[in-house]
Design a protein around this motif. Structure first.
Motif, PDB file in Angstrom:
ATOM      1  N   SER A 113       0.843  -1.179   0.000  1.00  0.00           N
ATOM      2  CA  SER A 113       0.000   0.000   0.000  1.00  0.00           C
ATOM      3  C   SER A 113       0.883   1.235   0.000  1.00  0.00           C
ATOM      4  O   SER A 113       2.082   1.163   0.241  1.00  0.00           O
ATOM      5  CB  SER A 113      -0.937   0.008   1.220  1.00  0.00           C
TER       6      SER A 113
ATOM      7  N   ALA B  33      -5.400   1.379   0.977  1.00  0.00           N
ATOM      8  CA  ALA B  33      -5.363  -0.062   0.718  1.00  0.00           C
ATOM      9  C   ALA B  33      -5.430  -0.329  -0.775  1.00  0.00           C
ATOM     10  O   ALA B  33      -6.159   0.349  -1.505  1.00  0.00           O
ATOM     11  CB  ALA B  33      -6.528  -0.754   1.426  1.00  0.00           C
TER      12      ALA B  33
ATOM     13  N   GLN C 111      -5.995  -3.516  -1.941  1.00  0.00           N
ATOM     14  CA  GLN C 111      -6.679  -4.786  -2.112  1.00  0.00           C
ATOM     15  C   GLN C 111      -8.047  -4.695  -1.439  1.00  0.00           C
ATOM     16  O   GLN C 111      -8.275  -3.827  -0.589  1.00  0.00           O
ATOM     17  CB  GLN C 111      -5.863  -5.936  -1.504  1.00  0.00           C
ATOM     18  N   LYS C 112      -8.931  -5.559  -1.816  1.00  0.00           N
ATOM     19  CA  LYS C 112     -10.256  -5.576  -1.212  1.00  0.00           C
ATOM     20  C   LYS C 112     -10.157  -6.092   0.208  1.00  0.00           C
ATOM     21  O   LYS C 112      -9.505  -7.102   0.490  1.00  0.00           O
ATOM     22  CB  LYS C 112     -11.196  -6.461  -2.032  1.00  0.00           C
ATOM     23  N   LEU C 113     -10.801  -5.370   1.143  1.00  0.00           N
ATOM     24  CA  LEU C 113     -10.795  -5.764   2.539  1.00  0.00           C
ATOM     25  C   LEU C 113     -12.095  -6.485   2.869  1.00  0.00           C
ATOM     26  O   LEU C 113     -13.183  -5.995   2.568  1.00  0.00           O
ATOM     27  CB  LEU C 113     -10.618  -4.540   3.443  1.00  0.00           C
ATOM     28  N   THR C 114     -11.936  -7.645   3.500  1.00  0.00           N
ATOM     29  CA  THR C 114     -13.084  -8.474   3.854  1.00  0.00           C
ATOM     30  C   THR C 114     -13.569  -8.110   5.252  1.00  0.00           C
ATOM     31  O   THR C 114     -12.764  -7.922   6.171  1.00  0.00           O
ATOM     32  CB  THR C 114     -12.713  -9.968   3.811  1.00  0.00           C
TER      33      THR C 114
ATOM     34  N   TYR D 118      -6.638  -7.289   9.993  1.00  0.00           N
ATOM     35  CA  TYR D 118      -5.518  -6.995   9.106  1.00  0.00           C
ATOM     36  C   TYR D 118      -4.384  -6.333   9.908  1.00  0.00           C
ATOM     37  O   TYR D 118      -4.642  -5.637  10.889  1.00  0.00           O
ATOM     38  CB  TYR D 118      -5.952  -6.070   7.973  1.00  0.00           C
TER      39      TYR D 118
ATOM     40  N   SER E 195     -13.692   6.813   2.501  1.00  0.00           N
ATOM     41  CA  SER E 195     -13.690   6.325   1.128  1.00  0.00           C
ATOM     42  C   SER E 195     -14.133   7.457   0.219  1.00  0.00           C
ATOM     43  O   SER E 195     -15.173   8.094   0.472  1.00  0.00           O
ATOM     44  CB  SER E 195     -14.639   5.127   0.965  1.00  0.00           C
TER      45      SER E 195
END
Length: 219
Positions: free
Chosen positions: A10, A25, A27-30, A35, A59
């Motif tokens: 990142s 970030a 990448q997609k955060l679940t 994390y 966001s």
């Protein structure tokens, strides 16, 4: 834990004035997934307690998680800074014979990196290390000592330069210190050489916690 996931590569943007770090970030955060990410900063010179640290999420410029205070590790709370101090200070001599030239070996270790201007920056700050003047370390208690340059029957000046037989080197390969002996107070002050073109800013010639030796001759 079993649900820990390292956050992928990142980018980060540091704001020095605000003391904030913005991380994006990539990448997609679940949801409901823990994390972990880490980053490096440089500690300030002044000692302090661990300040409260907050985290928030946004966001596209819209905040969707307001700032919440993070839980600090009790053993290693972020940015709890110790006062500058000596970690090691010992001395030895080469001879106990009267009226003989005596080589004094001093071994020191500080919890701050040694670099040009470090003691000037410390001037006026509280802490275990009290710089003399604006740029040095003083060794006191050298009772009865005189400079090698002083000759019998000739009165010495109140201070004289003392050649260093051993000393850490700066980035130019020269001695990082000069030494001045005060005949009135019987003290020797180690002065860090000023900045040069090759030794400036945060470049350290002795790392924090690293022992170094200085040798000099008195009579």
């Amino acid at each position: 834990g079993a649900n820990d996931t390292t956050l992928g590569s990142s980018s980060g943007e540091w704001d020095q004035e605000e003391g904030t770090l913005k991380v994006v970030a990539v990448q997609k955060l679940t949801g409901n997934q823990q994390y972990t990410f880490s980053f490096d900063l440089v500690n300030p010179l002044v000692d302090q307690g661990s300040p409260p640290i907050f985290i928030e999420a946004s966001s596209s410029g819209n905040e969707f998680i307001p700032p919440i205070r993070m839980i600090a590790d009790p053993a290693n709370p972020p940015f709890r800074i110790a006062p500058p101090s000596l970690l090691l200070a010992k001395a030895a001599q080469s001879t106990a014979f009267p009226c003989s030239s005596n080589t004094i070996a001093v071994t020191l270790a500080l919890n701050i990196p040694l670099r040009p201007g470090i003691f000037s920056a410390l001037s006026g700050q509280s802490g275990g290390l009290a710089p003399v003047g604006s740029a040095g370390l003083t060794i006191s208690g050298l009772r009865g000592a005189t400079c090698p340059s002083c000759q019998a029957g000739i009165e010495c000046d109140t201070s004289c330069a003392v050649p260093l037989l051993t000393s850490p080197s700066n980035l130019e390969g020269a001695s990082a210190f000069t030494a001045i002996f005060d005949t009135l107070t019987e003290t020797l002050t180690l002065l860090v050489r000023p900045d040069t073109d090759l030794a400036v800013g945060h470049t350290a010639f002795v790392a924090a916690g690293e022992p170094f030796e200085v040798r000099f001759e008195l009579i």
